[in-house]
Design a protein around this motif. Structure first.
Motif, PDB file in Angstrom:
ATOM      1  N   THR A  71      15.672  11.329   7.986  1.00 28.56           N
ATOM      2  CA  THR A  71      14.217  11.191   7.974  1.00 28.56           C
ATOM      3  C   THR A  71      13.798   9.975   7.154  1.00 28.56           C
ATOM      4  OG1 THR A  71      13.947  12.576   5.998  1.00 28.56           O
ATOM      5  CG2 THR A  71      13.917  13.690   8.148  1.00 28.56           C
ATOM      6  N   VAL A  72      12.569   9.549   7.390  1.00 27.54           N
ATOM      7  CA  VAL A  72      11.898   8.562   6.550  1.00 27.54           C
ATOM      8  C   VAL A  72      10.596   9.195   6.065  1.00 27.54           C
ATOM      9  CG1 VAL A  72      10.776   6.308   6.435  1.00 27.54           C
ATOM     10  CG2 VAL A  72      12.885   6.572   7.750  1.00 27.54           C
ATOM     11  N   ALA A  73      10.422   9.246   4.742  1.00 27.76           N
ATOM     12  CA  ALA A  73       9.191   9.773   4.154  1.00 27.76           C
ATOM     13  C   ALA A  73       8.241   8.611   3.880  1.00 27.76           C
ATOM     14  CB  ALA A  73       9.489  10.515   2.861  1.00 27.76           C
ATOM     15  N   VAL A  74       6.982   8.792   4.242  1.00 26.26           N
ATOM     16  CA  VAL A  74       5.957   7.752   4.100  1.00 26.26           C
ATOM     17  C   VAL A  74       4.952   8.193   3.038  1.00 26.26           C
ATOM     18  CG1 VAL A  74       4.183   6.413   5.286  1.00 26.26           C
ATOM     19  CG2 VAL A  74       6.221   7.193   6.546  1.00 26.26           C
ATOM     20  N   PHE A  75       4.734   7.331   2.043  1.00 25.23           N
ATOM     21  CA  PHE A  75       3.789   7.623   0.970  1.00 25.23           C
ATOM     22  C   PHE A  75       2.720   6.532   0.907  1.00 25.23           C
ATOM     23  CE2 PHE A  75       7.721   9.650  -0.250  1.00 25.23           C
ATOM     24  CZ  PHE A  75       7.334  10.865  -0.786  1.00 25.23           C
ATOM     25  N   ARG A  76       1.508   6.943   0.512  1.00 27.20           N
ATOM     26  CA  ARG A  76       0.437   6.009   0.185  1.00 27.20           C
ATOM     27  C   ARG A  76       0.464   5.787  -1.321  1.00 27.20           C
ATOM     28  NH1 ARG A  76      -2.389   2.481   3.459  1.00 27.20           N
ATOM     29  NH2 ARG A  76      -4.505   2.117   2.700  1.00 27.20           N
ATOM     30  N   VAL A  77       0.359   4.541  -1.750  1.00 28.62           N
ATOM     31  CA  VAL A  77       0.416   4.181  -3.166  1.00 28.62           C
ATOM     32  C   VAL A  77      -0.984   3.897  -3.685  1.00 28.62           C
ATOM     33  CG1 VAL A  77       1.384   2.593  -4.868  1.00 28.62           C
ATOM     34  CG2 VAL A  77       2.699   3.160  -2.811  1.00 28.62           C
ATOM     35  N   ASN A  78      -1.359   4.531  -4.776  1.00 28.34           N
ATOM     36  CA  ASN A  78      -2.610   4.202  -5.457  1.00 28.34           C
ATOM     37  C   ASN A  78      -2.344   2.966  -6.321  1.00 28.34           C
ATOM     38  OD1 ASN A  78      -4.718   4.088  -7.489  1.00 28.34           O
ATOM     39  ND2 ASN A  78      -5.310   6.151  -6.849  1.00 28.34           N
ATOM     40  N   GLN A  90      -2.868   2.601   8.096  1.00 29.07           N
ATOM     41  CA  GLN A  90      -2.664   3.557   7.010  1.00 29.07           C
ATOM     42  C   GLN A  90      -1.204   3.596   6.549  1.00 29.07           C
ATOM     43  OE1 GLN A  90      -4.662   4.535   9.828  1.00 29.07           O
ATOM     44  NE2 GLN A  90      -6.285   3.726   8.513  1.00 29.07           N
ATOM     45  N   GLY A  91      -0.326   2.944   7.299  1.00 28.21           N
ATOM     46  CA  GLY A  91       1.087   2.930   6.947  1.00 28.21           C
ATOM     47  C   GLY A  91       1.934   3.925   7.707  1.00 28.21           C
ATOM     48  N   ARG A  92       1.306   4.743   8.562  1.00 28.14           N
ATOM     49  CA  ARG A  92       2.063   5.710   9.345  1.00 28.14           C
ATOM     50  C   ARG A  92       2.887   4.981  10.400  1.00 28.14           C
ATOM     51  NH1 ARG A  92      -2.891   8.247   8.346  1.00 28.14           N
ATOM     52  NH2 ARG A  92      -2.689  10.264   7.267  1.00 28.14           N
ATOM     53  N   LEU A  93       4.010   5.624  10.784  1.00 25.92           N
ATOM     54  CA  LEU A  93       4.967   4.989  11.675  1.00 25.92           C
ATOM     55  C   LEU A  93       4.923   5.590  13.074  1.00 25.92           C
ATOM     56  CD1 LEU A  93       8.054   4.803   9.280  1.00 25.92           C
ATOM     57  CD2 LEU A  93       6.162   3.175   9.533  1.00 25.92           C
ATOM     58  N   GLY A  94       5.156   4.732  14.070  1.00 27.01           N
ATOM     59  CA  GLY A  94       5.246   5.186  15.443  1.00 27.01           C
ATOM     60  C   GLY A  94       6.686   5.417  15.856  1.00 27.01           C
ATOM     61  N   LYS A 131       1.934  11.754  -0.106  1.00 27.71           N
ATOM     62  CA  LYS A 131       2.779  11.759   1.083  1.00 27.71           C
ATOM     63  C   LYS A 131       1.909  11.826   2.340  1.00 27.71           C
ATOM     64  CE  LYS A 131       6.990  13.829   2.947  1.00 27.71           C
ATOM     65  NZ  LYS A 131       7.958  14.931   2.827  1.00 27.71           N
ATOM     66  N   LEU A 132       2.189  10.932   3.303  1.00 26.37           N
ATOM     67  CA  LEU A 132       1.418  10.862   4.530  1.00 26.37           C
ATOM     68  C   LEU A 132       2.152  11.428   5.734  1.00 26.37           C
ATOM     69  CD1 LEU A 132      -0.050   7.223   4.406  1.00 26.37           C
ATOM     70  CD2 LEU A 132      -1.133   9.350   3.641  1.00 26.37           C
ATOM     71  N   GLN A 133       3.473  11.286   5.766  1.00 26.46           N
ATOM     72  CA  GLN A 133       4.184  11.526   7.011  1.00 26.46           C
ATOM     73  C   GLN A 133       5.687  11.628   6.742  1.00 26.46           C
ATOM     74  OE1 GLN A 133       4.319   8.051   9.509  1.00 26.46           O
ATOM     75  NE2 GLN A 133       4.253   9.205  11.424  1.00 26.46           N
TER      76      GLN A 133
END
Length: 376
Positions: free
Chosen positions: A344-351, A54-58, A359-361
């Motif tokens: 921080t790092v912001a994580v987004f899902r792109v349509n 999904q693109g989320r980070l560990g 925004k995911l995380q």
């Protein structure tokens, strides 16, 4: 139950095991990775975050560059870049005037080389096949801004290219970025304090001629990225004027001339600085460092720009953030934005159809002054 039905049941179970949360997919190799660096004054480190489907980070792994950062903003784009094959990662050490390279491994990074940058205060790098250029933002009398070239081998080792160092349009230009055009035939450099964009032609030897110097359509040209059909998209920070950020597009001609397409489209946001373009060239995204936001843009076939979202706010990075660097994953499905104030790092899902962002995380824990982001 018949043998046929048992086979179907086992088949369905195998498929479901790859889809359900907490299933065997958790034990599969990571989908890719996101890289950023601490830019710390005592020892610069690259942080590697594995990303899931999904693109989320560990949690990050940390790797020493062998050099030093500055601990403060570099006013730049492309401090950390992957080559086209995702085999080598290159990082600037602006505090020790060096470039580091890493071999990209499935389980992390391996430091391959460290070399003097050919100038003072390297802030941006670009690589095309076996040729790498560094942008040095020296900014002092007798140590002027320049670009300098290197030959890189399959093991990510760097060799200075003799007689490749070239000046910018002037001294003390506050340069932000260097990058090859997609065909590798030209280099582009943006200069914030002179409001100039310089182009260089790349010779077969790897050396360059130039610069050809052009006045930017807007004030404080900063980051840029390339679209399709020789299109160049440049952000304009407008010296940080409130709600004054803009983006312009150009056609890069074969001789290195720039032909204006869209002149200073207003994002209605503040300090529009970093730029990425979608894989299909239909959308672009810019960070607005003074507005806690990301603006999405539509890019027409001819390179004309328009806002994707009324008001210019396609994504919000969070209260109190100062979003700087941006990177898209290789598949174009995720957008990552670094904030070097709150770390921080912001994580987004792109349509991929509409270009909209979800925004995911948000990942925290980076030091203030962190710089550069790259994704695969």
């Amino acid at each position: 139950m018949s043998t046929f039905n048992l086979k179907k049941l086992f088949s369905y179970t195998a498929v479901l095991s790859t889809l359900l949360p907490g299933s065997a997919i958790a034990n599969q190799p990571p989908r890719g990775a996101v890289y950023t660096m601490t830019n710390a004054t005592n020892a610069n480190k690259v942080l590697v975050y594995n990303r899931d489907a999904q693109g989320r980070l560990g949690a990050p792994q940390r790797y020493d560059t062998g050099g030093k950062g500055t601990g403060t903003s570099l006013g730049n784009q492309n401090a950390l870049v992957l080559d086209q094959a995702n085999r080598c990662l290159y990082a600037v050490n602006a505090g020790s005037n060096q470039i580091s390279s890493f071999l990209v491994k499935a389980d992390g990074l391996l430091l391959a080389d460290k070399i003097n940058s050919g100038g003072s205060r390297p802030v941006s790098v670009s690589v095309n096949r076996n040729l790498l250029y560094v942008l040095n933002a020296g900014g002092t009398v007798g140590n002027s801004d320049n670009i300098s070239g290197f030959i890189v081998d399959k093991n990510c080792k760097m060799l200075p290219l003799a007689d490749s160092t070239r000046p910018l349009s002037a001294a003390n230009t506050a340069p932000a970025q260097v990058q090859f055009t997609p065909d590798g035939q030209r280099l582009i450099v943006t200069e914030k304090s002179t409001n100039k964009i310089s182009t260089y032609s790349v010779l077969p030897s790897g050396r360059v001629t130039g610069p050809r110097v052009f006045v930017s359509a807007g004030t404080t040209p900063f980051g840029f990225a390339f679209g399709k059909r020789d299109q160049l998209l440049v952000s304009e920070a407008a010296a940080g004027a409130a709600n004054g950020g803009t983006v312009s597009s150009y056609l890069v001609k074969p001789n290195g001339d720039l032909q204006l397409i869209t002149s200073s489209l207003a994002t209605t946001e503040t300090a529009t600085c970093w730029v990425v373009v979608s894989n299909d060239g239909r959308f672009a995204y810019v960070t607005n460092t003074g507005s806690e936001s990301i603006s999405g843009l539509r890019v027409s076939f001819g390179g004309n720009l328009s806002l994707l979202t009324a008001g210019g706010r396609t994504g919000l990075t969070g209260s109190g953030t100062t979003p700087i660097d941006l990177s898209l994953s290789n598949d174009g499905l995720n957008l990552y934005s670094l904030d070097n104030t709150r770390g921080t790092v912001a994580v987004f899902r792109v349509n991929l159809v509409t270009g909209q962002l979800v925004k995911l995380q948000t990942i925290a824990g980076l030091p203030a002054g962190a710089n550069g982001i790259a994704a695969r």
